[in-house]
Design a protein around this motif. Structure first.
Motif, PDB file in Angstrom:
ATOM      1  N   LYS A  78       0.613  -1.265   0.050  1.00  0.00           N
ATOM      2  CA  LYS A  78      -0.055   0.055   0.035  1.00  0.00           C
ATOM      3  C   LYS A  78       0.656   1.188   0.053  1.00  0.00           C
ATOM      4  O   LYS A  78       2.231   1.387   0.350  1.00  0.00           O
ATOM      5  CB  LYS A  78      -1.007   0.107   1.301  1.00  0.00           C
ATOM      6  CG  LYS A  78      -1.782  -1.146   1.348  1.00  0.00           C
ATOM      7  CD  LYS A  78      -2.760  -1.114   2.693  1.00  0.00           C
ATOM      8  CE  LYS A  78      -3.712  -2.213   2.745  1.00  0.00           C
ATOM      9  NZ  LYS A  78      -4.448  -2.201   3.993  1.00  0.00           N
ATOM     10  N   SER A 117      -3.544   4.278  -2.535  1.00  0.00           N
ATOM     11  CA  SER A 117      -3.703   3.201  -3.373  1.00  0.00           C
ATOM     12  C   SER A 117      -4.708   2.257  -3.152  1.00  0.00           C
ATOM     13  O   SER A 117      -5.204   2.097  -1.986  1.00  0.00           O
ATOM     14  CB  SER A 117      -2.267   2.291  -3.392  1.00  0.00           C
ATOM     15  OG  SER A 117      -2.126   1.721  -1.917  1.00  0.00           O
ATOM     16  N   ASN A 118      -5.405   1.845  -3.961  1.00  0.00           N
ATOM     17  CA  ASN A 118      -6.536   0.733  -3.775  1.00  0.00           C
ATOM     18  C   ASN A 118      -5.788  -0.727  -4.106  1.00  0.00           C
ATOM     19  O   ASN A 118      -6.123  -1.745  -3.390  1.00  0.00           O
ATOM     20  CB  ASN A 118      -7.538   0.899  -4.654  1.00  0.00           C
ATOM     21  CG  ASN A 118      -8.603   2.134  -4.418  1.00  0.00           C
ATOM     22  OD1 ASN A 118      -8.439   2.598  -3.231  1.00  0.00           O
ATOM     23  ND2 ASN A 118      -9.076   2.832  -5.380  1.00  0.00           N
ATOM     24  N   SER A 119      -4.880  -0.932  -4.915  1.00  0.00           N
ATOM     25  CA  SER A 119      -4.571  -2.065  -5.192  1.00  0.00           C
ATOM     26  C   SER A 119      -2.873  -1.917  -5.809  1.00  0.00           C
ATOM     27  O   SER A 119      -2.842  -0.953  -6.415  1.00  0.00           O
ATOM     28  CB  SER A 119      -5.235  -2.941  -6.166  1.00  0.00           C
ATOM     29  OG  SER A 119      -5.361  -2.370  -7.422  1.00  0.00           O
ATOM     30  N   GLY A 132      -5.268   3.623  -7.720  1.00  0.00           N
ATOM     31  CA  GLY A 132      -5.566   4.273  -6.525  1.00  0.00           C
ATOM     32  C   GLY A 132      -6.410   5.523  -6.793  1.00  0.00           C
ATOM     33  O   GLY A 132      -6.567   5.891  -7.933  1.00  0.00           O
ATOM     34  N   GLU A 133      -6.647   6.355  -5.794  1.00  0.00           N
ATOM     35  CA  GLU A 133      -7.528   7.474  -5.607  1.00  0.00           C
ATOM     36  C   GLU A 133      -6.560   8.657  -5.762  1.00  0.00           C
ATOM     37  O   GLU A 133      -5.769   8.889  -4.889  1.00  0.00           O
ATOM     38  CB  GLU A 133      -8.228   7.517  -4.516  1.00  0.00           C
ATOM     39  CG  GLU A 133      -9.382   6.516  -4.562  1.00  0.00           C
ATOM     40  CD  GLU A 133      -9.973   6.274  -5.790  1.00  0.00           C
ATOM     41  OE1 GLU A 133     -10.795   7.224  -6.566  1.00  0.00           O
ATOM     42  OE2 GLU A 133     -10.281   5.134  -6.446  1.00  0.00           O
ATOM     43  N   THR A 142      -9.705   7.757 -10.146  1.00  0.00           N
ATOM     44  CA  THR A 142      -9.139   6.393 -10.073  1.00  0.00           C
ATOM     45  C   THR A 142      -8.002   6.531 -11.270  1.00  0.00           C
ATOM     46  O   THR A 142      -8.544   6.609 -12.341  1.00  0.00           O
ATOM     47  CB  THR A 142      -9.972   5.456 -10.040  1.00  0.00           C
ATOM     48  OG1 THR A 142     -11.050   5.528  -8.935  1.00  0.00           O
ATOM     49  CG2 THR A 142      -9.084   3.868 -10.108  1.00  0.00           C
TER      50      THR A 142
END
Length: 199
Positions: A78, A117-119, A132-133, A142
């Motif tokens: 992350k 981050s999302n992934s 991520g955002e 995104t």
């Protein structure tokens, strides 16, 4: 016999709990890194074409962040970065004043830009795609972009470090920046180079 079994089970459970308590904190800490902004071993840079004839280069001098990474489970990584938009530096005072104003970053109303981050998906030991955002000028979208692991290991001062580099592109208009710079200058490239110290 039943009493002995209960006692043995209880002892085993307590031992396992003790071992987990001893190991878990170190495992959690081992994956957490603070971006080394104090030592200036990190940078957030940008470039955009000027009239289609040359590149205008710049950076944000003030930012901070952290990330988590473990080479045994890299896809659990992350990252979280916060940028002080007032620190934009294009090596030209008058231009920077304009960039900080309402035509561009409007730093009085939007003093921070962030990426969370999302992934993070690694395709091998070094290469990954981060999704991520990204929030800029109050707009959140995104984004996905490639990152490369530069390396990791012990430093000369008894610490442990890891470093990554990534580059993304986006349209200024996507974040509410519509000032006309000409058709060759509608998109900006941002590069993130981070070295983190394990905490």
């Amino acid at each position: 016999m039943k009493k002995t079994l209960i006692t043995t089970t209880l002892a085993t459970t307590l031992l396992a709990s003790s071992l987990f308590a001893a190991i878990a904190p170190n495992t959690a800490l081992a994956a957490d890194y603070k971006v080394d902004v104090k030592g200036a071993h990190a940078s957030v840079q940008f470039k955009i074409k000027h009239l289609g004839y040359s590149w205008l280069l710049g950076r944000f001098n003030t930012f901070d962040g952290n990330f988590s990474y473990d080479d045994k489970s890299p896809n659990n990584a992350k990252i979280n970065i916060e940028i002080d938009t007032k620190s934009i530096d294009s090596n030209h005072a008058e231009r920077d004043k304009h960039l900080k104003g309402k035509d561009f970053l409007n730093v009085s109303n939007f003093p921070k830009a962030t990426f969370v981050s999302n992934s993070i998906k690694f395709s091998d030991d070094e290469n990954a795609i981060v999704t991520g955002e990204f929030t800029l000028k109050g707009v959140t979208k995104t984004i996905s972009f490639p990152v490369v692991k530069i390396g990791e290991g012990e430093d000369p001062w008894g610490g442990y470090r890891a470093g990554f580099s990534g580059t993304t592109h986006f349209k200024l208009a996507d974040y509410g920046i519509t000032y006309n710079l000409g058709p060759a200058s509608t998109q900006v490239e941002m590069s993130l180079n981070i070295e983190g110290v394990r905490i």
